[in-house]
Design a protein around this motif. Structure first.
Motif, PDB file in Angstrom:
ATOM      1  N   MET A 181      -0.563  -2.551 -11.950  1.00 11.54           N
ATOM      2  CA  MET A 181      -0.450  -1.171 -12.462  1.00 11.54           C
ATOM      3  C   MET A 181       1.076  -0.920 -12.388  1.00 11.54           C
ATOM      4  SD  MET A 181      -3.046  -0.565 -13.216  1.00 11.54           S
ATOM      5  CE  MET A 181      -3.121   1.177 -13.530  1.00 11.54           C
ATOM      6  N   VAL A 182       1.722  -1.658 -11.046  1.00 11.67           N
ATOM      7  CA  VAL A 182       3.710  -1.953 -11.287  1.00 11.67           C
ATOM      8  C   VAL A 182       3.518  -2.330 -12.643  1.00 11.67           C
ATOM      9  CG1 VAL A 182       5.515  -2.127 -10.667  1.00 11.67           C
ATOM     10  CG2 VAL A 182       3.458  -2.492  -8.868  1.00 11.67           C
ATOM     11  N   SER A 183       4.134  -1.171 -13.281  1.00 11.32           N
ATOM     12  CA  SER A 183       3.900  -1.602 -14.962  1.00 11.32           C
ATOM     13  C   SER A 183       5.249  -1.813 -15.502  1.00 11.32           C
ATOM     14  CB  SER A 183       3.662   0.121 -15.891  1.00 11.32           C
ATOM     15  OG  SER A 183       4.595   0.981 -15.811  1.00 11.32           O
ATOM     16  N   ALA A 184       5.412  -2.236 -16.845  1.00 16.56           N
ATOM     17  CA  ALA A 184       6.929  -2.566 -17.091  1.00 16.56           C
ATOM     18  C   ALA A 184       7.363  -1.545 -16.770  1.00 16.56           C
ATOM     19  CB  ALA A 184       6.853  -2.795 -18.735  1.00 16.56           C
ATOM     20  N   VAL A 185       7.226   0.273 -17.540  1.00 11.86           N
ATOM     21  CA  VAL A 185       8.349   1.421 -17.305  1.00 11.86           C
ATOM     22  C   VAL A 185       9.044   1.223 -15.573  1.00 11.86           C
ATOM     23  CG1 VAL A 185       8.295   3.302 -17.770  1.00 11.86           C
ATOM     24  CG2 VAL A 185       7.656   2.394 -19.538  1.00 11.86           C
ATOM     25  N   ASP A 186       7.667   1.194 -14.944  1.00 10.85           N
ATOM     26  CA  ASP A 186       8.544   1.428 -13.452  1.00 10.85           C
ATOM     27  C   ASP A 186       8.913   0.234 -13.197  1.00 10.85           C
ATOM     28  OD1 ASP A 186       5.760   3.057 -13.195  1.00 10.85           O
ATOM     29  OD2 ASP A 186       4.650   1.495 -12.747  1.00 10.85           O
ATOM     30  N   ALA A 239      -8.984   1.351 -13.609  1.00 14.33           N
ATOM     31  CA  ALA A 239      -8.919   0.579 -12.238  1.00 14.33           C
ATOM     32  C   ALA A 239      -9.363   0.100 -12.110  1.00 14.33           C
ATOM     33  CB  ALA A 239      -7.315   0.131 -12.840  1.00 14.33           C
ATOM     34  N   HIS A 240      -9.537   0.890 -10.590  1.00 11.50           N
ATOM     35  CA  HIS A 240     -10.026   0.511  -9.515  1.00 11.50           C
ATOM     36  C   HIS A 240     -11.687   0.765  -9.065  1.00 11.50           C
ATOM     37  CE1 HIS A 240     -11.494   2.368  -5.866  1.00 11.50           C
ATOM     38  NE2 HIS A 240     -12.020   3.257  -6.012  1.00 11.50           N
ATOM     39  N   GLU A 241     -12.031   1.381 -10.553  1.00 12.95           N
ATOM     40  CA  GLU A 241     -13.842   0.929 -10.952  1.00 12.95           C
ATOM     41  C   GLU A 241     -14.538  -0.765 -11.565  1.00 12.95           C
ATOM     42  OE1 GLU A 241     -14.513   5.204 -11.322  1.00 12.95           O
ATOM     43  OE2 GLU A 241     -14.947   4.333 -12.562  1.00 12.95           O
ATOM     44  N   CYS A 246     -11.504  -2.334  -3.004  1.00 11.17           N
ATOM     45  CA  CYS A 246     -10.046  -2.416  -2.512  1.00 11.17           C
ATOM     46  C   CYS A 246      -9.632  -0.870  -3.720  1.00 11.17           C
ATOM     47  CB  CYS A 246      -9.550  -3.225  -3.603  1.00 11.17           C
ATOM     48  SG  CYS A 246     -10.552  -5.204  -2.901  1.00 11.17           S
ATOM     49  N   THR A 247      -8.090  -0.313  -3.251  1.00  8.86           N
ATOM     50  CA  THR A 247      -7.635   0.766  -3.915  1.00  8.86           C
ATOM     51  C   THR A 247      -7.468   0.560  -5.048  1.00  8.86           C
ATOM     52  OG1 THR A 247      -5.339   0.872  -2.846  1.00  8.86           O
ATOM     53  CG2 THR A 247      -6.939   2.187  -2.271  1.00  8.86           C
ATOM     54  N   VAL A 248      -6.850  -0.098  -5.634  1.00  3.00           N
ATOM     55  CA  VAL A 248      -5.507  -0.390  -7.089  1.00  3.00           C
ATOM     56  C   VAL A 248      -6.457  -1.086  -8.173  1.00  3.00           C
ATOM     57  CG1 VAL A 248      -4.069  -1.651  -8.801  1.00  3.00           C
ATOM     58  CG2 VAL A 248      -3.738  -0.964  -6.249  1.00  3.00           C
ATOM     59  N   GLY A 249      -7.778  -2.929  -7.801  1.00  2.00           N
ATOM     60  CA  GLY A 249      -9.024  -3.350  -8.334  1.00  2.00           C
ATOM     61  C   GLY A 249      -8.298  -3.835  -9.637  1.00  2.00           C
ATOM     62  N   ILE A 250      -7.362  -3.944  -9.665  1.00  2.00           N
ATOM     63  CA  ILE A 250      -6.561  -5.377 -10.709  1.00  2.00           C
ATOM     64  C   ILE A 250      -5.721  -5.534 -10.266  1.00  2.00           C
ATOM     65  CG2 ILE A 250      -7.391  -4.203 -12.620  1.00  2.00           C
ATOM     66  CD1 ILE A 250      -5.094  -3.497 -13.034  1.00  2.00           C
ATOM     67  N   GLU A 251      -5.375  -7.304 -10.352  1.00  4.40           N
ATOM     68  CA  GLU A 251      -4.634  -7.712  -9.620  1.00  4.40           C
ATOM     69  C   GLU A 251      -3.189  -7.466 -10.023  1.00  4.40           C
ATOM     70  OE1 GLU A 251      -6.908  -8.608 -11.845  1.00  4.40           O
ATOM     71  OE2 GLU A 251      -7.603 -10.399 -11.531  1.00  4.40           O
ATOM     72  N   SER A 252      -2.531  -8.101  -8.933  1.00  3.05           N
ATOM     73  CA  SER A 252      -0.483  -7.420  -9.076  1.00  3.05           C
ATOM     74  C   SER A 252      -0.074  -8.063 -10.294  1.00  3.05           C
ATOM     75  CB  SER A 252       0.118  -8.496  -7.686  1.00  3.05           C
ATOM     76  OG  SER A 252       0.054  -9.400  -7.659  1.00  3.05           O
TER      77      SER A 252
END
Ligand code: TXA
Ligand code: MG
Length: 322
Positions: free
Chosen positions: A187-192, A279-281, A164-170
């Motif tokens: 990985m979609v952060s609060a700032v995003d 996160a990916h690893e 999986c590219t992202v590696g941690i849950e949504s």
């Protein structure tokens, strides 16, 4: 000739479980409109039956089939981040089954950003309920082999889409009430999110009061390896290594610097210095280090900035004793 995707979609239609890759982690999928199929997910995972599941959709054109009273913010976030690692909690359509929502009036929805997942969802042409494809409380799987190791015989098919590219849950954002809240950082952060919404969502403390949706990822000891894990600042990592050698103990270390010594008792895994790569690893590294029979896993504590928030959340949970 039927393709693997067609086979997988046929299994879903027949009420069977199919594990499939997403960009975040592997999911354990079942037809979200079939209560018997969804029941198999809870049995396979050993997960409490009142924990709600995320419904995966082939596109945002399916939103209205599952959710009602959808706020503009949901369409804006879907437009900006789908397909991708973001789950929206919305008021459910009355027909959405209780086994999926945990009996709540809300439903979690996401369009995953992985080509195989999207092909499967398009071929199935419906909602696929899928938690992470691990046994309840264990580390989420980021390769097909992780799924086979954890669930093996319990699934009819495992689609292999590589790591999986992202590696941690949504990231999970609750839009079911007036103020948007992040229930699980990702990985979609609060700032995003704030950039799109024009307002930073609050970081919700899930599961701590009346009317707050249940999020199983909010249990403190979730995502935990079996080996005790401690988070330490850089100086303390070196100190822990020296102490382990003095006590003749086997120690596992995950830290961004190269291993400063060569000693059989120290299993050192160099971590990425950047949050996305880290996160990916992360889960593969934790599974690997967990398998080495060390007395402890020491992880060097990452920086405390927005970009590292999701990683820090998972590390904090992994460090919480069960
Ligand atoms: O990245 C992901 O989200 C992965 C992939 C497979 O999509 N899925 C995943 O599922 O992490 P799971 O079941 O391990 O975690 C989903 C989280 C749970 O903590 C669950 O409680 C929460 O989403 N959730 C689902 N529906 C909800 C709802 N209606 N209200 C509040 N939380 C909800
Ligand atoms: Mg999970």
């Amino acid at each position: 000739m039927t393709t693997q995707i067609e086979q997988a979609a046929a299994l879903l239609r027949a009420g069977e479980l199919v594990a499939f890759p997403t960009e975040t982690v592997y999911g354990l999928g079942a037809d979200a409109s079939n209560p018997h199929a969804v029941a198999k997910i809870f049995a396979a995972k050993g997960r409490p039956a009142d924990h709600p599941l995320i419904v995966h959709l082939p596109g945002d054109d399916h939103l209205e089939r599952w959710a009602r009273d959808i706020p503009d913010a949901a369409y804006e976030l879907a437009e900006a981040f789908w397909p991708g690692p973001l789950t929206l909690i919305l008021k459910r359509q009355p027909g959405v089954i209780d086994a999926v929502t945990g009996g709540q009036d809300t439903v979690g929805l996401r369009v995953p950003g992985h080509p195989l997942a999207l092909e499967l969802l398009r071929s199935f042409d419906g909602g696929v309920a899928a938690p992470s494809a691990n046994r309840f409380g264990r580390i989420s799987p980021t390769t097909a082999q992780h799924v086979r190791d954890d669930l093996g015989a319990a699934v009819a098919m495992v689609l292999d889409g590589g790591a999986c590219t992202v590696g941690i849950e949504s990231t999970i954002v609750d839009l079911s009430s007036d103020n948007s809240r992040i229930l699980r950082p990702g990985m979609v952060s609060a700032v995003d999110l704030g950039r799109v919404l024009g307002l930073m969502p609050t970081i919700g403390v899930a599961g701590d009061g009346e009317g707050v949706p249940r999020v199983s990822g909010s249990l403190e000891s979730h995502y935990a390896p079996r080996t005790p894990l401690v988070l330490l600042p850089p100086d303390a990592v070196i100190f822990a290594v020296r102490a382990a050698m003095a006590n003749n103990e086997r120690l596992a270390v995950l830290a961004p610097m190269a291993c400063p010594l060569s000693d059989d008792r120290i299993a050192w895994r160099q971590a990425a210095a950047e949050p996305r790569a880290f996160a990916h690893e992360l889960y593969a590294a934790l599974r690997y280090l967990d398998g080495l029979n060390c007395v402890r896993i020491v992880v060097q504590r990452p920086p405390q900035s927005d970009a590292w928030q999701a990683v820090n959340d998972r590390l904090r949970r992994a460090a919480a004793s069960p």
